[in-house]
Design an enzyme around this catalytic site. Structure first.
Site, PDB file in Angstrom:
ATOM      1  N   SER A   1       0.924  -1.177   0.062  1.00 28.42           N
ATOM      2  CA  SER A   1      -0.139  -0.133  -0.032  1.00 28.42           C
ATOM      3  C   SER A   1       0.628   1.186  -0.024  1.00 28.42           C
ATOM      4  CB  SER A   1      -0.956   0.024   1.121  1.00 28.42           C
ATOM      5  OG  SER A   1      -2.021   0.913   1.239  1.00 28.42           O
TER       6      SER A   1
ATOM      7  N   ASP B   1      -9.399  -2.851  -6.672  1.00 29.68           N
ATOM      8  CA  ASP B   1      -9.109  -2.459  -5.282  1.00 29.68           C
ATOM      9  C   ASP B   1      -9.863  -1.129  -5.185  1.00 29.68           C
ATOM     10  OD1 ASP B   1      -7.571  -1.320  -3.462  1.00 29.68           O
ATOM     11  OD2 ASP B   1      -5.680  -2.189  -4.005  1.00 29.68           O
TER      12      ASP B   1
ATOM     13  N   HIS C   1      -8.156  -4.909  -1.601  1.00 26.83           N
ATOM     14  CA  HIS C   1      -6.735  -4.292  -1.283  1.00 26.83           C
ATOM     15  C   HIS C   1      -6.094  -5.161  -0.276  1.00 26.83           C
ATOM     16  CE1 HIS C   1      -4.385  -0.618  -0.616  1.00 26.83           C
ATOM     17  NE2 HIS C   1      -4.332  -0.958   0.651  1.00 26.83           N
TER      18      HIS C   1
END
Length: 534
Positions: free
Chosen positions: A235, A361, A390
């Protein structure tokens, strides 16, 4: 007999409607409810179980984007079976939103304990390094072994967490446990102020702050010089990692890297996360997490930022406006997003890099994925899947494993056994002030790589003082002779003429001198005869 009005005597239309509805079997209502619920889940929750069931061979294939001339693909990724296969989500988690929420609330992580090491940066900041060694999970049993030795050659995977995540997050536990079982040593570099560690300086982490990963890598390289270093970013941590790789270029000590679910372009991500109602829910949830992080360090934030604005923030952009920009000295929020985005650094990445992203996502939109930039760089392989959420990518009926974790371990395992690992480029350092110069590994422009793919220091044999001078003179004469021979041969190769041609040129150019010499001898012999006659 009075006539009855037909309008008054007829039943109410609603009565007729209710009577007709009551004649419909109850199972038809259940079927209609199931159909409406399915449509709702498909549109709002984006449930894709039916599509995976009937179209898995078309919609579940992993798409790879790479440069056609990439030696990384042909030498490493072409042997990765997982990256050339398909990703099929867990049936009861076949939704990007359900996967993402389940990962954050539970995630079915493995149970183990880290070993904590506190690292103090030069600015006074404290970084918590949580270790999980291969020996800790050997045979599935937790062992209490000693620390890593200086001569240990076991590869080390450095993990950079996402926003407000630390080593206790479920997805990081999945990654650490699986990577350690694969024979690696794993260390999670928690962001400042996370992992139960207080902030000890006026520096906080942000989406573009690469200083911490730079000093941590330098520390690990110095402490474990024979252990190859690899990095995995997740991320926001993936954005930090790619930005760092672009800033360092060939100077990084990393041998390879993996970026999972990177936001790539923070400005596009900011516009995306507040676009629809579903995205706004995620925006609000992340904002609450950032506010909780700020509350842990209220004394520093109240002194360096706008504390009242932080408490009233309703979005990530509000928090960055009142906190991140003030602490990081950015003019505006958009300036912070532009300068911190990793997209502009992709072209300078010189390390083998695998990037994995899901097209559904809910936090990092596919609109920000730099397809062309990744294709132009021979060191980057971009792998995308249609589903995954995600950082989730749950697979199997029980959802006990994450697909991207298996793909990461397979890629790093193949890379660590190949000759395509990155070799750090170090600036040459020359010693001054002393006549004797020792041979150091830092004086060479490159580190040597052994056949097994590990970094090895350059070794120079030390000779005795008495024999050093004589042997050096002999080597010097021999070197001069070799240079002379090589120079003559090089001259012949460069001119592409034979040695006889050079001899012919010498005779022609020396003929006048030969004639003068013969004339001088002839006159000297004739001079006595002339004298006797007189």
């Amino acid at each position: 007999m009075e006539d009855i009005d037909p309008i008054l005597s007829s039943p109410s239309p609603y009565d007729l409607l209710f009577h007709a509805l009551s004649l419909i079997p109850i199972r038809h209502y259940l079927f209609a409810l199931f159909f409406i619920t399915t449509i709702f889940l498909y549109n709002f929750v984006e449930f894709h179980f039916l599509g995976d069931t009937f179209l898995r061979y078309f919609r579940c294939r992993v798409n790879l984007v790479f440069n056609p001339d990439s030696s990384l693909y042909h030498g490493v990724v072409s042997r990765c079976r997982i990256l050339h296969g398909r990703y099929v989500a867990t049936p009861w988690l076949a939704s990007p939103h359900i996967q993402t929420c389940f990962l954050n609330f539970h995630g079915l992580p493995p149970v183990f304990s880290y070993r904590r090491q506190l690292f103090r940066a030069s600015d006074g900041g404290t970084i918590a390094l949580d270790w999980l060694m291969n020996s800790d999970v050997l045979d599935g049993v937790v062992h209490n072994q000693s620390e890593i030795g200086k001569e240990d050659t076991t590869p080390i995977a450095i993990v950079i967490p996402g926003l407000t995540s630390d080593s206790s997050s479920a997805y990081l536990k999945h990654l650490a446990y699986s990577t350690a079982k694969s024979g690696w040593n794993v260390v999670i570099s928690n962001h400042r102020g996370l992992g139960g560690v207080s902030v000890t300086s006026d520096r906080f982490y942000n989406a573009g702050w690469t200083g911490d990963i730079r000093v941590v890598l330098g520390f690990l390289q110095q402490k474990y010089p024979r252990a190859p270093l690899f990095a995995i970013g997740t991320s926001i941590g993936a954005n930090v990692l790619v930005k760092y790789l672009g800033e360092e270029g060939e100077k990084t000590p990393l041998r390879g890297a993996v970026a999972i679910c990177s936001p790539w372009d923070l400005l596009i991500g900011d516009r995306f996360i507040c676009r629809t109602f579903k995205q706004k829910l995620y925006d609000k949830a992340l904002t609450v997490g950032l506010q909780g992080y700020a509350q842990l360090h209220e004394p520093q934030y109240s002194r360096l930022a706008n504390w009242e604005g932080i408490k009233k923030s309703r979005s990530i952009r509000d928090f960055d406006n009142h906190a991140t920009c003030l602490v990081g000295k950015f003019e505006t929020v958009d300036t912070y997003y532009r300068k911190s985005s990793s997209t502009q650094y992709i072209g300078n990445v010189a390390v083998p890099l695998l990037c994995i992203s899901a097209l559904d996502d809910p936090l990092c939109t596919k609109e920000a994925i730099p397809w062309d930039e990744c294709r132009a760089n021979k060191n980057i392989i971009l792998a995308t899947t249609n589903h995954g959420g995600h950082l989730a990518f749950f697979e199997g009926l029980t959802g006990s494993s994450l697909w991207w974790v298996r793909a990461t371990n397979e890629f790093l395992g193949a890379l660590s056994c190949s000759r395509y690992m990155h070799i750090q480029k170090i600036e040459e350092k020359r010693s001054s002030g002393s006549g004797k110069q020792d041979a150091l590994i830092n004086q060479g422009p490159y580190l040597n790589i052994a056949e097994d793919g590990l970094v090895a220091a350059v070794k120079y044999e030390q000779e005795d003082t008495n024999t050093t001078t004589a042997s050096s003179k002999q080597r010097g004469r021999k070197a001069e002779e070799d240079v002379t021979k090589r120079s003559f041969k090089a001259l012949c190769r460069q001119t592409k003429r034979s040695v006889w041609l050079l001899g012919y040129i010498g005779v022609v150019t020396g003929f006048p001198l030969l004639g003068l010499f013969l004339n001088y001898l002839f006159r000297k012999k004739q001079r006595p005869i002339t004298t006797s006659k007189s």
